[in-house]
Design an enzyme around this catalytic site. Structure first.
Site, PDB file in Angstrom:
ATOM      1  CE  LYS A   1       5.978   2.055   7.467  1.00  0.00           C
ATOM      2  NZ  LYS A   1       4.911   1.278   8.114  1.00  0.00           N
TER       3      LYS A   1
ATOM      4  CG  ASP B   1       1.806  -0.507   6.617  1.00  0.00           C
ATOM      5  OD1 ASP B   1       2.326  -1.636   6.492  1.00  0.00           O
ATOM      6  OD2 ASP B   1       2.452   0.508   6.926  1.00  0.00           O
TER       7      ASP B   1
END
Ligand code: NAP
Length: 280
Positions: free
Chosen positions: A64, A100
């Site tokens: 990420k 997210d």
């Protein structure tokens, strides 16, 4: 259209189930599969993906953060968080997004009816998930977000990214003090997760939450952590991490397809698919 999720490990990922259900609900002829990509292999993967017709991919551990310098463009929310979980090929350029934080906000709104504007939040943890959720809450207008973490330095680094975030230590007295008057308690640590050897030392801090306070545990395996069970026992509203998992996928699919979708219908299709598959 070909889509993927990459990571290491990745074969346990729920993304193929979630995206597969949404793509078939849309009647699209698209494939979504999982591919193991180890740390250090991202440049090779990006070349491979471009040559094999991959239109976009989700990224999980350990990529990420490592993806950022390799992309051609990065959405402001992903840049602020310092992490991407969704990458799309747009006119030949790799563009990164992070769904997210927005996924967590959608889940909080849909399931708990929680509006961050003007709220006081106590958030536990300062890892990757905590970063995305804390920054999303602050950007959505939370008045104050207190970030409690075992490693205080890490909480300080996260809080330096937004003026309404404040670092705090992770100990029973501090948790109890910061739960007083909090509208929402969010657990972004791995305490209580299946396979995590540690658990909260106690749950008396939940007694300090006001009656309208809600508890959001990002963990979804097990579906009911001890933290959530203790919160419900005290009459508090509580939500596990599944709705966030579903909503981050809905928002990722909008990026992949580059158009707005009927989000409620997509979330319903994805949730129904999860119910029919064992989680692990
Ligand atoms: P991470 O980057 O490894 O962060 C883990 C966090 O837990 C850190 O703040 C760490 O504190 C804290 N921690 C670990 N052991 C602890 C202990 N014994 N006592 C106190 N604090 C402890 O992990 P992550 O990627 O942020 O994930 C965190 C959790 O969120 C996981 O359970 C994951 O499954 C869940 N998650 C859910 C979703 C969803 O869609 N629902 C998405 C992402 C993550 P230190 O900084 O002191 O090490």
């Amino acid at each position: 259209m070909r889509l993927q999720v990459i990571g290491d490990p990745v074969l346990h990922s729920k993304s193929p189930v979630l995206h597969g259900a949404m793509l078939s609900a849309l009647g699209l002829d698209a494939a979504y599969d999982a591919r193991v990509v180890r740390r250090g292999e991202l440049p090779d993967y990006l070349r491979w993906a471009r040559n094999h017709g991959v239109a976009g991919f989700n990224a999980t551990m350990p990529h990420k953060e490592d993806l950022l310098p390799l992309l051609d463009g990065i959405d402001p929310a992903a840049r602020l968080t310092g992490a991407v979980n969704t990458v799309c090929l747009r006119e030949g350029a790799w563009v990164g997004f992070n769904t997210d934080g927005a996924g967590a906000l959608s889940a909080l709104g849909e399931v708990l009816g929680f509006d961050p504007a003007g709220s006081t939040v106590t958030l536990l943890g300062a890892g990757g998930a905590a970063k995305a959720v804390a920054l999303a809450l602050a950007q959505a207008g939370a008045e104050r977000v207190r970030v409690c973490n075992r490693t205080l330095k890490r909480a300080g680094e996260l809080c330096a990214r937004h003026p309404r975030l404040t670092p705090a230590p992770f100990d029973p007295d501090t948790l109890e003090r910061l739960c007083r008057g909090a509208d929402l308690l969010v657990n972004c640590t791995s305490l209580g997760m299946e396979g995590c050897p540690r658990q909260f030392e106690g749950f008396s801090f939940l007694d300090a939450l006001p009656p309208h306070g809600a508890v959001f545990d990002l963990i979804y395996h097990p579906a009911e952590t001890e933290l959530l069970a203790q919160a419900r026992r005290r009459g508090l509203r509580a939500m596990n991490g599944l709705p966030m998992l579903v909503w981050q996928a809905v928002l990722a699919l909008e990026h992949f397809l580059n158009r707005p979708l009927d989000r409620g219908a997509m979330a319903a299709a994805a949730s129904a698919a999860l119910e029919h598959k064992p989680l692990f």
